[in-house]
Design an enzyme around this catalytic site. Structure first.
Site, mmCIF file in Angstrom:
data_model
loop_
_atom_site.group_PDB
_atom_site.id
_atom_site.type_symbol
_atom_site.label_atom_id
_atom_site.label_comp_id
_atom_site.label_asym_id
_atom_site.label_seq_id
_atom_site.Cartn_x
_atom_site.Cartn_y
_atom_site.Cartn_z
ATOM 1 C CD GLU A 98 -3.175 -0.294 0.109
ATOM 2 O OE1 GLU A 98 -3.125 0.752 -0.337
ATOM 3 O OE2 GLU A 98 -3.610 -1.253 -0.454
ATOM 4 C CE LYS A 154 3.328 14.563 -20.418
ATOM 5 N NZ LYS A 154 2.417 13.502 -20.999
ATOM 6 C CG HIS A 184 7.872 9.300 -24.228
ATOM 7 N ND1 HIS A 184 6.952 10.018 -23.815
ATOM 8 C CD2 HIS A 184 7.857 8.792 -25.391
ATOM 9 C CE1 HIS A 184 5.930 10.269 -24.740
ATOM 10 N NE2 HIS A 184 6.562 9.538 -25.654
ATOM 11 C CE LYS A 188 8.727 10.135 -29.325
ATOM 12 N NZ LYS A 188 8.111 8.703 -29.496
ATOM 13 C CD GLU A 222 -0.924 11.599 -29.419
ATOM 14 O OE1 GLU A 222 -0.573 10.606 -28.969
ATOM 15 O OE2 GLU A 222 -1.274 12.797 -28.752
ATOM 16 C CG ASP A 241 -1.292 14.518 -22.593
ATOM 17 O OD1 ASP A 241 -0.806 14.060 -21.549
ATOM 18 O OD2 ASP A 241 -1.606 13.821 -23.642
ATOM 19 C CG HIS A 246 5.789 15.184 -25.202
ATOM 20 N ND1 HIS A 246 6.806 14.673 -24.247
ATOM 21 C CD2 HIS A 246 4.839 14.339 -25.115
ATOM 22 C CE1 HIS A 246 6.207 13.732 -23.471
ATOM 23 N NE2 HIS A 246 5.005 13.508 -24.111
ATOM 24 C CE LYS A 346 -4.056 12.776 -26.742
ATOM 25 N NZ LYS A 346 -2.827 12.975 -26.453
ATOM 26 C CE LYS A 351 2.917 7.334 -32.484
ATOM 27 N NZ LYS A 351 2.476 8.482 -31.582
HETATM 28 C C1 BG6 Z 1 2.322 11.010 -23.578
HETATM 29 C C2 BG6 Z 1 1.048 11.526 -23.555
HETATM 30 O O1 BG6 Z 1 3.099 11.798 -22.698
HETATM 31 O O2 BG6 Z 1 2.791 11.063 -24.925
HETATM 32 C C3 BG6 Z 1 -0.021 10.786 -24.513
HETATM 33 O O3 BG6 Z 1 0.590 11.616 -22.284
HETATM 34 C C4 BG6 Z 1 0.710 10.579 -25.935
HETATM 35 O O4 BG6 Z 1 -1.366 11.610 -24.465
HETATM 36 C C5 BG6 Z 1 1.965 10.247 -26.053
HETATM 37 O O5 BG6 Z 1 -0.356 9.714 -26.557
HETATM 38 C C6 BG6 Z 1 2.577 10.336 -27.235
HETATM 39 O O6 BG6 Z 1 3.920 9.739 -27.456
HETATM 40 P P1 BG6 Z 1 4.395 9.214 -28.563
HETATM 41 O O7 BG6 Z 1 5.671 8.644 -28.149
HETATM 42 O O8 BG6 Z 1 3.496 8.231 -29.064
HETATM 43 O O9 BG6 Z 1 4.402 10.374 -29.618
#
Ligand code: BG6
Length: 498
Positions: A98, A154, A184, A188, A222, A241, A246, A346, A351
């Site tokens: 927990e 994040k 992230h 890349k 996306e 987000d 990013h 979105k 993509k």
């Molecule tokens: C995340 C977001 O940080 O990045 C998501 O919270 C998003 O909403 C994602 O879909 C996109 O990552 P990537 O690497 O698929 O472009």
């Protein structure tokens, strides 16, 4: 002297990794497959061990079975090597805990005893609201020492104040030099290549400024919608987000001055200068330079898909944006007068993440007047789907009948075909490896997060004052018409060579 925090290409030394939220989506879909790949590449020390932590009632065997099933789902069959898999699963332990109750944390300390000399890496793949509590309990239980590191995901907070609160709570336990904030996108391959491209190639080094660049475009589109995350997403929206982290990180890497070296703080100091120089928002920019959108029902790959307000769990009155386009700038000597057009959404047709650097035209034009529109170079940096870099150049069209007609064509570096034997690692593989090596250059420093929030907060406040609903766009389109108008009003258009 060995430089601290410098990129290096070797494997990692042994660590104990405590993964909080080990049964969650990120851990199962990304982190554990990334660790498996590192093991397969021989980059995990043979003594590295992993403790999965979750609230679920599960034992070590049950956890290993769950991870095995996830790896079968998320690692390509050709890359799933049974011998490596068996070795990898042997590294895994599980502790049901927990997270908010201090009692169970003694078990983390006990798990560590046999490997006390190994640094502990704590990975918090859980909501940011409980980062502070977990850090505190770990410390109180004696599970940490002066080598321990923490990795956090994040979103760190919801605005500047909440992020400061979370960062304070982490900072009470871990000094900044041992905090690894993940974005992230920084893991890349092509994003890291931006540093090489800009600072290893004199060709670009000399041209990278307002004398030679007319504008910069960044698109992060996306295909997916909300994917069962409506509750989280509706509080955040696309600005928090995607842009706060990013897209602003991409802006930083494009716009920063050359760092004195590749040390983590040298790079991050330069990024912070960019964040501080971003054009602040003013009320009159709202309709003109900022467009918020929300997707309606539409079609995707020929299939009907619901609108944002009709997704499962939706509140039909929501004004949350699923798309945002922003025209901004970096107010300094290098970038004065160069617009940066950003857009992300979105449910777009594909993509696609790419950066386009538009160079200025020659001062004097001597070719066919009707080809004037062609007459400038573009550097296209593609992050996904196919990582690569293309420089659009103009050459003479071939053929006796063509005279001095121009033709636009790419000088193309497609990483997949240029280096066919090299597997392009997932961002998390690179990032996990850097944490294990104790290198911070691909992680976000606290002041970066806070300057990024400050900029976004001023936009959110301006939106709140106006209280206008977002503009609608059909799922499967490139966003509201107003986002096209935003760039065409400047006599430009979004790059469309998809
Ligand atoms: C995340 C977001 O940080 O990045 C998501 O919270 C998003 O909403 C994602 O879909 C996109 O990552 P990537 O690497 O698929 O472009």
């Amino acid at each position: 002297m060995t430089p601290r925090n410098r990129p290096a290409e070797t494997g990692s030394s042994a660590i104990d990794l405590a993964l909080f939220g080990a049964l969650g989506d990120l851990a199962q879909r990304k982190l554990l497959p990334a660790l498996y790949h590192l093991d397969r590449e021989g980059l995990l020390d043979e003594n590295t061990r992993l403790l999965g932590l979750a609230r679920h009632d599960l034992d070590r065997e049950g956890f290993r079975q769950r991870v095995e099933a996830s790896l079968e789902d998320h690692v390509k069959a050709a890359e799933l090597d049974r011998e490596v898999l068996t070795r990898f699963l042997q590294r895994l332990d599980f502790l049901s805990l927990e997270f908010l109750e201090s009692e169970g944390y003694g078990a983390v300390r006990e798990w560590r005893e046999p490997g006390r000399e190994r640094p502990l890496v704590v990975y918090l793949s859980v909501g940011a609201k409980i980062y502070g509590d977990i850090c505190r309990h770990l410390k109180a239980s004696g599970s940490l020492d002066e080598q321990s590191r923490v990795v956090v995901e994040k979103p760190i907070g919801f605005d500047l104040d909440s992020s400061a609160e979370i960062n304070d709570a982490i900072g009470d336990v871990f000094p900044e030099s041992r905090v690894y904030r993940i974005d992230h996108y920084l893991g890349k391959e092509t994003v890291q290549n931006l540093i090489a491209l800009r600072f290893a190639n004199p060709l670009f080094g000399t041209q990278w400024n307002q004398n030679h660049i007319s504008h910069v475009e960044i698109t992060v589109a996306e295909k997916v919608g909300i994917e069962g995350r409506w509750g989280y997403f509706d509080e955040a929206g696309q600005l928090r987000d995607m842009v706060q982290n990013h897209l602003l990180q991409l802006v930083c890497l494009i716009a920063m001055d050359p760092p004195a070296n590749l040390d983590a703080d040298a790079i991050r100091d330069e990024k912070v200068k960019v964040l501080k120089a971003l054009t602040p928002f003013s009320d009159d920019m709202l309709g003109r330079d900022v467009v918020r959108g929300q997707y309606m029902a539409g079609t995707h790959d020929g299939q009907a898909v619901p609108g944002y307000l009709e997704e499962e769990g939706a509140n039909a009155d929501s004004h949350t944006e699923t798309f945002v386009a922003i025209k901004t700038g970096v107010a300094n000597w290098r970038w004065a007068g160069v617009p940066f057009y950003l857009r992300t959404g979105k449910r777009m047709p594909e993509k696609l993440s790419q950066i386009i650097i538009h160079f200025r035209q020659q001062p004097h034009y001597i070719f066919d007047p009707d080809q004037r529109g062609l007459a400038a170079n573009k550097l296209v940096i593609r992050l996904q789907p196919e990582e690569g870099i293309a420089l659009e150049v103009l050459t003479k069209d071939s053929g006796l009948d063509k005279g001095m007609r121009l033709r636009r064509g790419p000088l193309h570096l497609d990483f997949g075909s240029a280096f066919p034997k090299t597997r392009i690692p997932d961002a998390y593989e690179r990032l996990l490896l850097e944490v294990m090596k104790g290198q911070q250059y691909l992680f976000v420093r606290r002041d970066e997060v806070e300057h990024a929030w400050q900029w976004c907060d001023s936009l959110v406040a301006a939106w709140a004052d106006r209280d206008e609903p977002p503009r609608r766009y059909p799922a499967g389109s490139w966003g509201p018409v107003a986002s096209i108008a935003m760039i065409t009003q400047d006599g430009r258009s979004w790059y469309e060579d998809y």
